[in-house]
Design a protein around this motif. Structure first.
Motif: not given
Ligand code: NAD
Length: 437
Positions: A206-226
């Motif tokens: 659960i701990k890794y899945a949670g952090n990975a999901f949040l990291a993915m969400k940030i990365t998603f919006i970063n790519e949208m920014a580009d």
């Protein structure tokens, strides 16, 4: 409950102190003598808002003590928490579990009577099994139950997060341990923070899945920014437009220079490695890691491009060094890669951070550290906001324009807008915003 906390870093010190505040008797152990000496003298070795007052209060009440001697804290303990570091292992990116296993061996030798051993450190699936094996091998007589209880607090808001968690996750199979864990968290349970009991392996994941999901969400919006920059759209409006959908949610949709810190980079990488080892690769996270790795230096290229591709001889002033505001933690901060890339390109770098300079100094050779925004801006060709500390939210641009050689603001956190700074003669570059209005 008598609690021993092994490791008195960001997690151990905050959770140990908050447990004492709940009314438990807590001994915080650390093998770092300087850290324990400081704590005994009433000094807090990390910057975490509000922590000093609660440490002082609980020390006065006698419920919170510090020691470097693990054995002194073990015989009486009902619960022993392991909160030592689990950094990326050099070379292969797996979590380095040597501190956890060393602690497990020491605990096995010291406990008396039934003791619950709780892993609070972030550890890969199956680590609890190995801790149990090590402890039984080290001391077959020890009456122990090994429990997983990952920590979700955020640096900078750690006390509030610990006192009012969204949930508490506990992985175990021993009924006696369940009763002890209910007692440990009773004050929060009464406050209706959900206490989620599950198996140890599920809890670890659960701990890794949670952090990975949040990291993915940030990365998603970063790519949208580009993409926004390429097509002339505004990422902040995109984030608001999608974030208002409850299924998506508005948090973790702030485009920026890439995630950093002591958790997301190492935890995403460790999850990737665990998943590969089990023949079940997590390709979304593999891609997230790769995108984020390249993004930090790309931020430096953004600054360099603003000078026509050449910053040799230019002075770049960096505002904010820590991976986020309200912490002094420099571990894996994007500022490190950005500054390195700027220096590689021949720029001179001056920098300021409200709390991070002491930790940053040994990591950033050749950088001139200043006493504030106006100090580092003196003679600079560009001012780059890397961390959005509150202290940088109301800058005096008239004053800055007066001291800078070229008034250019590169705003990697979208704190300002072009309209706000243009009247003072500033050029402006944000993240994921149209290049021209
Ligand atoms: P940290 O480096 O700040 O603290 C770890 C401490 O453990 C150090 O002070 C070290 O001296 C001590 N230590 C190591 N081995 C020891 C031993 N055998 N006996 C006594 N002390 C020992 O690390 P941290 O940021 O507090 O993280 C601890 C764990 O919690 C990690 O697994 C991390 O992933 C996880 N975590 C961290 C955060 C966070 O925001 N920092 C949040 C959630 C989870």
């Amino acid at each position: 409950m008598r609690i021993t906390m092994i490791g008195s870093g960001y997690v151990g010190l905050v959770s140990g102190t908050c447990f004492a505040d709940f009314g438990h008797d807590v001994i915080c152990v650390d093998k770092d003598e300087a850290k324990i000496r400081a704590l005994e003298e009433g000094k807090i070795p990390i910057f975490e808002p509000g922590l000093d007052a609660i440490v002082a209060q609980n020390r006065r009440s006698g419920r919170l003590t510090f020691t470097t001697d693990l054995s002194s804290g073990l015989t009486e303990a009902d619960v022993v928490f392991i909160a030592v570091g689990t950094p990326s292992r050099r070379g292969d990116g797996h979590a380095d579990l040597s501190y956890v296993y060393a602690a497990a061996r020491e605990i096995a030798l010291g406990v008396k009577g039934f003791t619950v051993v709780v892993t609070k450190s972030t550890v890969p699936v199956g680590t609890g099994d190995e801790i149990e094996r090590i402890m039984r091998e080290t001391n077959p007589e020890a009456d122990i139950a090994v429990v997983s209880n990952p920590e979700f607090l955020r640096e900078g808001a750690a006390i509030e997060d610990f006192r009012r968690p969204d949930r508490i996750v506990v992985g175990l199979s021993d009924e006696r341990a369940r009763e002890v864990m209910e007692e440990v968290y009773r004050p929060l349970y009464l406050n209706r923070s959900p206490l989620l009991f599950t198996t140890r392996r599920t809890s670890e994941l659960i701990k890794y899945a949670g952090n990975a999901f949040l990291a993915m969400k940030i990365t998603f919006i970063n790519e949208m920014a580009d993409l926004c920059e390429s097509v002339g759209a505004d990422v902040q409006e995109v984030a608001r437009g999608i974030g208002l959908d409850n299924r998506i949610g508005s948090k973790f949709l702030h485009a920026g220079p890439g995630y950093g810190g002591s958790c997301f980079p190492k935890d995403t990488l460790a999850l990737v490695k665990t998943a590969q080892d089990h023949g079940s690769p997590v390709r979304l996270i593999e891609t997230t890691v790769a995108i984020n790795d390249t993004r930090k230096r790309a931020m430096a290229r953004k600054v360099i491009a603003a000078f026509g591709g050449d910053v040799r001889g230019k002075t770049i002033a960096i505002l904010g060094l820590t991976f986020k505001p309200n912490t002094d933690d420099m571990r894996d901060s994007p500022a490190i890669s950005i500054i390195q890339a700027l220096r590689d390109a021949g720029a001179q770098v001056s920098a300021y951070d409200p709390e991070g300079i002491e930790n940053a100094r040994p990591m950033l050779e050749g950088v001139t550290f200043g006493t504030g925004p106006y100090d580092i801006a003196e003679g600079a060709d560009a001012l780059v906001i890397v961390t959005e500390w509150n202290a940088f939210r109301a800058l005096d641009f008239r004053r800055l324009a007066g001291v800078m050689r070229t008034p250019l603001l590169v705003d990697l956190r979208n704190v300002y807008s072009r309209d706000e700074v243009a009247p003072y003669g500033f050029g402006y570059l944000g993240i994921g915003r149209p290049l021209e209005d």
